[in-house]
Scaffold this active site. Structure first.
Site, mmCIF file in Angstrom:
data_model
loop_
_atom_site.group_PDB
_atom_site.id
_atom_site.type_symbol
_atom_site.label_atom_id
_atom_site.label_comp_id
_atom_site.label_asym_id
_atom_site.label_seq_id
_atom_site.Cartn_x
_atom_site.Cartn_y
_atom_site.Cartn_z
ATOM 1 N N HIS A 217 38.592 8.134 26.262
ATOM 2 C CA HIS A 217 37.571 9.036 26.727
ATOM 3 C C HIS A 217 37.226 9.021 28.291
ATOM 4 O O HIS A 217 36.185 9.454 28.541
ATOM 5 C CB HIS A 217 36.017 8.348 26.008
ATOM 6 C CG HIS A 217 34.830 9.107 26.001
ATOM 7 N ND1 HIS A 217 33.790 8.708 26.599
ATOM 8 C CD2 HIS A 217 34.534 10.229 25.288
ATOM 9 C CE1 HIS A 217 32.952 9.671 26.245
ATOM 10 N NE2 HIS A 217 33.420 10.601 25.723
ATOM 11 N N LYS A 219 37.467 10.206 32.016
ATOM 12 C CA LYS A 219 37.505 11.623 32.813
ATOM 13 C C LYS A 219 37.708 11.233 34.283
ATOM 14 O O LYS A 219 36.939 10.694 34.695
ATOM 15 C CB LYS A 219 36.542 12.562 32.400
ATOM 16 C CG LYS A 219 36.347 12.683 31.143
ATOM 17 C CD LYS A 219 35.002 12.100 30.593
ATOM 18 C CE LYS A 219 34.680 12.513 29.148
ATOM 19 N NZ LYS A 219 33.424 11.419 28.564
ATOM 20 N N ASP A 224 45.936 12.112 45.836
ATOM 21 C CA ASP A 224 46.737 11.428 46.965
ATOM 22 C C ASP A 224 46.108 10.094 47.313
ATOM 23 O O ASP A 224 46.409 9.492 48.218
ATOM 24 C CB ASP A 224 46.513 12.296 48.346
ATOM 25 C CG ASP A 224 47.378 13.561 48.142
ATOM 26 O OD1 ASP A 224 48.358 13.657 47.461
ATOM 27 O OD2 ASP A 224 47.077 14.495 48.955
ATOM 28 N N HIS A 391 24.215 15.281 28.923
ATOM 29 C CA HIS A 391 25.360 14.806 28.652
ATOM 30 C C HIS A 391 25.772 13.719 29.615
ATOM 31 O O HIS A 391 26.851 12.754 29.488
ATOM 32 C CB HIS A 391 26.612 15.652 28.413
ATOM 33 C CG HIS A 391 27.791 15.168 27.718
ATOM 34 N ND1 HIS A 391 28.873 15.000 28.707
ATOM 35 C CD2 HIS A 391 28.254 14.808 26.422
ATOM 36 C CE1 HIS A 391 30.054 14.424 27.740
ATOM 37 N NE2 HIS A 391 29.419 14.226 26.536
ATOM 38 N N LYS A 393 26.064 10.214 31.911
ATOM 39 C CA LYS A 393 25.998 8.766 31.478
ATOM 40 C C LYS A 393 25.655 7.958 32.929
ATOM 41 O O LYS A 393 26.513 7.903 33.804
ATOM 42 C CB LYS A 393 27.271 8.217 31.129
ATOM 43 C CG LYS A 393 27.859 8.725 30.016
ATOM 44 C CD LYS A 393 28.627 10.098 30.251
ATOM 45 C CE LYS A 393 29.503 10.900 28.842
ATOM 46 N NZ LYS A 393 28.669 10.992 27.882
ATOM 47 N N ASP A 398 16.620 -1.389 39.567
ATOM 48 C CA ASP A 398 15.853 -1.942 40.817
ATOM 49 C C ASP A 398 16.290 -0.852 42.015
ATOM 50 O O ASP A 398 16.473 0.572 41.472
ATOM 51 C CB ASP A 398 16.178 -3.247 41.185
ATOM 52 C CG ASP A 398 15.434 -4.214 40.138
ATOM 53 O OD1 ASP A 398 14.816 -3.835 39.404
ATOM 54 O OD2 ASP A 398 16.333 -5.225 39.980
#
Length: 473
Positions: A217, A219, A224, A391, A393, A398
């Site tokens: 999953h 991405k 370089d 979508h 995450k 704090d």
């Protein structure tokens, strides 16, 4: 006459015996008690159905990845030498990293690195513009990894750009999850391969076809060894708001420059080695910037000895003193995370969970109502994003701790998916995350306590049934 059907009786006994054996295996092998009970009951009562499902979906450890981890460890030593030369007294430089967060270094090979620049992009159009520009400027190599790749305008633009870079002599590596890309036509990959792009499927079932329940999953894009991108965005038109059902797509992409980029590169190297058996020669000399971000890159997955993704969330929640804001499209936590959230709210922490109003995976969406009902009783506040589909995450703790990556707050990300997260112990960056999430809360409505109880019977029944399947999702 009965003797003619002796084979039927033998088959019946064999299936039930195998079901009993699998139930014993589940008792010892399934990581959660809820999952173990669900499998044991199914295997003992309906072995004809449950047994083949268990062989595919009951596995919780990804086998055969050991060599790739060893290859990554060999490169770690090379990177470590570069970090020592770069910072001389590496520990002194990292005095700004709170001692309580250094425990996370035990979960990965590369520790917190300083001298990084990090910037958030809060929509797909901005993310792709920056990502494509960085690829366009590549001089030596480009590493690309996505879970979902569509053969649409966004996917074809990435293909066109990578083929052009390969024609210039830049080495291009493209890794994709074959199940996430199930509907991507083979011609899409073949065109890139013919142009010189090394495009390969990760191949969770390459050595064992019963491992297909696992997913890669992750991405990321690495250019370089100097620039890295990661976040929730895949390659598809929906990520720039072109899907008529989802409408505007709210996601977060992270762009990083500095020594932390090599940790992303190490993760890609291990996955590439698993998929191909090749260990390419890339840059492994850390490059510092004028940035101030301290970053720990944490790849997690079912090949880990511990449940590293789960431990990251638990550490973050338990360390919160004033504020804990979480944005996740899938809220299906396991009992330890539920209890950690409850404790955080009870000790006075401002605990907010941002989830989407719209559903894209109905079982997970329905399950989330049950967990909302369970945690809001202790003071956890839920917001449902209404300006399209959410979508991203992201997590904010704090004023100095944040996480952005690919992992959702659910069983699949905790135990079945290969994920990657960027962990920040840095006040300047957390200010970016705070501003981003504060804006998201404004585009959401606050869920009312007791929302589930006011729903109709059939909705509550669907939620309860989905909750039962949560350990298997």
């Amino acid at each position: 006459m009965f003797g003619d059907y002796w084979w039927f009786g033998a088959l019946w006994v064999s299936v039930h015996l195998l079901g009993m054996a699998a139930a014993v295996h589940a008792m010892f092998g399934v990581r959660t008690a809820q999952g173990a009970v669900a499998w044991i009951v199914s295997l003992l009562t309906l072995p004809y159905i449950a047994l083949p499902l268990y062989l595919v979906f009951g596995r919780n450890k990804f086998k055969g990845y050991v060599r790739s981890i060893r290859v990554r460890s060999e490169r770690v030593r090379e990177v470590g030498r570069g970090l020592v030369l770069l910072h001389r007294d590496f520990r002194t430089v990292l005095d700004g990293v709170a001692e309580q967060h250094r425990v996370l270094e035990e979960l990965t090979d590369i520790p917190f690195t300083c001298g990084n620049e990090a910037k958030l992009q809060v929509d797909g159009a901005e993310a792709f513009r920056t990502m494509f520009a960085d690829i366009e400027a590549a001089r030596e190599y480009v590493l690309v990894q996505f879970y979902i790749v569509h053969d649409d305008s966004v996917g074809r633009e990435m293909s066109r750009l990578l083929c052009a870079k390969a024609a210039e002599g830049v080495s291009v590596y493209f890794l994709y999850d074959e199940l996430g890309c199930y509907y991507t036509p083979e011609r899409y990959w073949q065109q890139m391969r013919e142009a010189g792009v090394r495009a390969r499927a990760f191949g969770t079932g390459r050595h064992n076809r019963l491992q297909i329940n696992f997913r890669n999953h992750r991405k990321m894009v690495v250019v370089d060894g100097e620039i890295a991108h990661t976040g929730g965005i895949n390659l598809g038109d929906e990520y720039v708001g072109k899907d008529p059902y989802y409408g505007p797509w709210r996601d977060t992409n992270l762009r990083v420059r500095g020594p932390a980029v090599l940790a992303f590169q190490l993760s890609f190297l291990a996955d590439w080695d698993w998929a191909t058996g090749e260990v390419p020669k890339w840059r492994w000399q850390p490059q510092a910037t004028n940035g101030t971000s301290s970053i720990l890159v944490l790849p997690t997955g079912p090949a880990d000895e511990l449940e590293n993704c789960n431990l990251l969330y638990l550490h973050a929640i338990h360390s919160a003193k004033k504020r804990l804001w979480i944005a996740t499209p899938y809220f299906v936590p396991d009992p330890p995370v539920v209890q950690a959230l409850q404790l955080a709210a009870l000790r006075g922490v401002d605990v907010r969970v941002l989830v989407p109003q719209k559903a894209d995976h109905w079982l997970v969406w329905l399950s989330s109502f049950s967990y909302q009902d369970e945690t809001e009783k202790s003071g956890v506040v839920f917001y449902r994003y209404t300006e399209g589909f959410m979508h991203q995450k992201a997590m904010l703790v704090d004023d100095d701790f944040a996480v952005v990556g690919t992992a959702n707050l659910d069983n699949r990300s905790f135990r079945l998916n290969f994920e990657i997260s960027a962990v920040f112990n840095d006040m300047a960056f957390t200010e970016q995350v705070e501003a981003m999430l504060a804006q998201d809360f404004q585009g959401s409505h606050r869920a009312e306590p007791g929302e589930l109880a006011r729903r109709g019977f059939w909705f509550r029944l669907a939620v309860a049934a989905s909750r039962l399947l949560a350990p298997m999702q």
